[in-house]
Write an enzyme that holds these catalytic residues in place. Structure first.
Site, mmCIF file in Angstrom:
data_model
loop_
_atom_site.group_PDB
_atom_site.id
_atom_site.type_symbol
_atom_site.label_atom_id
_atom_site.label_comp_id
_atom_site.label_asym_id
_atom_site.label_seq_id
_atom_site.Cartn_x
_atom_site.Cartn_y
_atom_site.Cartn_z
ATOM 1 N N GLU A 64 0.817 -1.208 0.199
ATOM 2 C CA GLU A 64 0.050 -0.083 -0.004
ATOM 3 C C GLU A 64 1.167 1.239 0.090
ATOM 4 O O GLU A 64 0.376 2.299 -0.628
ATOM 5 C CB GLU A 64 -0.873 -0.009 1.175
ATOM 6 C CG GLU A 64 -1.864 1.347 0.906
ATOM 7 C CD GLU A 64 -3.306 1.109 1.594
ATOM 8 O OE1 GLU A 64 -3.853 2.172 1.644
ATOM 9 O OE2 GLU A 64 -3.696 0.034 2.049
ATOM 10 N N GLY A 84 -6.338 4.991 -0.852
ATOM 11 C CA GLY A 84 -6.721 3.548 -0.982
ATOM 12 C C GLY A 84 -7.922 3.235 -1.003
ATOM 13 O O GLY A 84 -8.665 3.751 -0.231
ATOM 14 N N HIS A 91 0.014 -14.122 -0.717
ATOM 15 C CA HIS A 91 1.297 -14.123 -0.061
ATOM 16 C C HIS A 91 1.975 -15.862 -0.638
ATOM 17 O O HIS A 91 1.208 -16.621 -0.484
ATOM 18 C CB HIS A 91 1.310 -14.513 1.513
ATOM 19 C CG HIS A 91 0.350 -13.136 2.179
ATOM 20 N ND1 HIS A 91 1.229 -12.097 1.948
ATOM 21 C CD2 HIS A 91 -0.840 -12.946 2.352
ATOM 22 C CE1 HIS A 91 0.289 -11.197 2.450
ATOM 23 N NE2 HIS A 91 -0.836 -11.756 2.701
ATOM 24 N N ARG A 93 5.570 -16.937 -0.773
ATOM 25 C CA ARG A 93 6.662 -17.403 0.227
ATOM 26 C C ARG A 93 6.857 -16.746 1.049
ATOM 27 O O ARG A 93 6.987 -15.686 1.273
ATOM 28 C CB ARG A 93 7.982 -17.456 -1.220
ATOM 29 C CG ARG A 93 9.139 -18.160 -0.197
ATOM 30 C CD ARG A 93 10.128 -18.285 -1.434
ATOM 31 N NE ARG A 93 9.929 -19.438 -2.145
ATOM 32 C CZ ARG A 93 9.627 -19.549 -3.607
ATOM 33 N NH1 ARG A 93 9.935 -18.169 -4.159
ATOM 34 N NH2 ARG A 93 9.434 -20.764 -4.218
ATOM 35 N N HIS A 108 -3.443 1.100 -14.352
ATOM 36 C CA HIS A 108 -4.276 2.145 -14.995
ATOM 37 C C HIS A 108 -4.114 3.324 -14.375
ATOM 38 O O HIS A 108 -4.212 3.136 -13.134
ATOM 39 C CB HIS A 108 -5.593 1.303 -14.725
ATOM 40 C CG HIS A 108 -7.045 2.414 -14.876
ATOM 41 N ND1 HIS A 108 -7.299 2.788 -16.277
ATOM 42 C CD2 HIS A 108 -7.591 3.020 -13.919
ATOM 43 C CE1 HIS A 108 -8.495 3.559 -16.043
ATOM 44 N NE2 HIS A 108 -8.696 3.758 -14.767
ATOM 45 N N GLY A 110 -6.401 6.649 -14.395
ATOM 46 C CA GLY A 110 -7.747 7.142 -14.763
ATOM 47 C C GLY A 110 -7.935 8.515 -14.240
ATOM 48 O O GLY A 110 -7.141 8.992 -13.214
#
Length: 146
Positions: A64, A84, A91, A93, A108, A110
């Site tokens: 994030e 966000g 996940h 490994r 993308h 926009g």
């Protein structure tokens, strides 16, 4: 051709993390290309889960951070901000120590949303986590500075 609207100055960008979770976890933005951003996070007591592995939530924080930072760099912060909206992570490994490196790449951009893919790898180059974040682009006046 670069997608950034803001100067990709690593020193300035890393000051954004002062007094935040990113600073606490040791996340640093380390490199920027024309259409990607990269950062690192240590795998240590701050980012471990009880079994001594990198906590999946820490991987999501790194993802994030990278996606949000990249999104902000594509915007004029006097006019708009990115927040966000949705994030997912697979996940792949486990990692017990060292440093993981995440690379955010634009899927993308926009007017009202952005989608970024974040690939997190171990020091050996093994895939640790694949994440995708959707960012909402909102007017700057809706958020007060901290």
């Amino acid at each position: 051709m670069s997608i950034w609207k803001q100067e990709p100055d690593l020193a300035r960008i890393n000051t954004w993390s002062a007094n935040t979770m990113m600073e606490t976890l040791g996340i640093r933005i380390t490199a920027i290309g024309d259409d990607w951003l990269q950062g690192t996070m240590p795998v240590d007591h701050r980012t471990h889960q009880p079994y001594g592995l990198l906590h999946g939530g820490a991987s999501v924080v790194l993802a994030e951070t990278l996606g949000s930072t990249a999104a902000m760099l594509t915007l004029d912060p006097t006019r708009e901000l990115a927040v966000g909206l949705d994030i997912n992570a697979n996940h792949i490994r486990g990692v017990r120590s060292g440093t993981v490196t995440g690379t955010a790449k634009m899927l993308h951009i926009g007017r009202t949303t952005q989608v970024w893919e974040i690939r997190i790898e171990s020091e050996e180059g093994s895939l640790v986590c694949m994440s995708r974040i959707t960012m909402a682009v909102i007017p700057a006046r809706t958020m007060a500075p901290r």
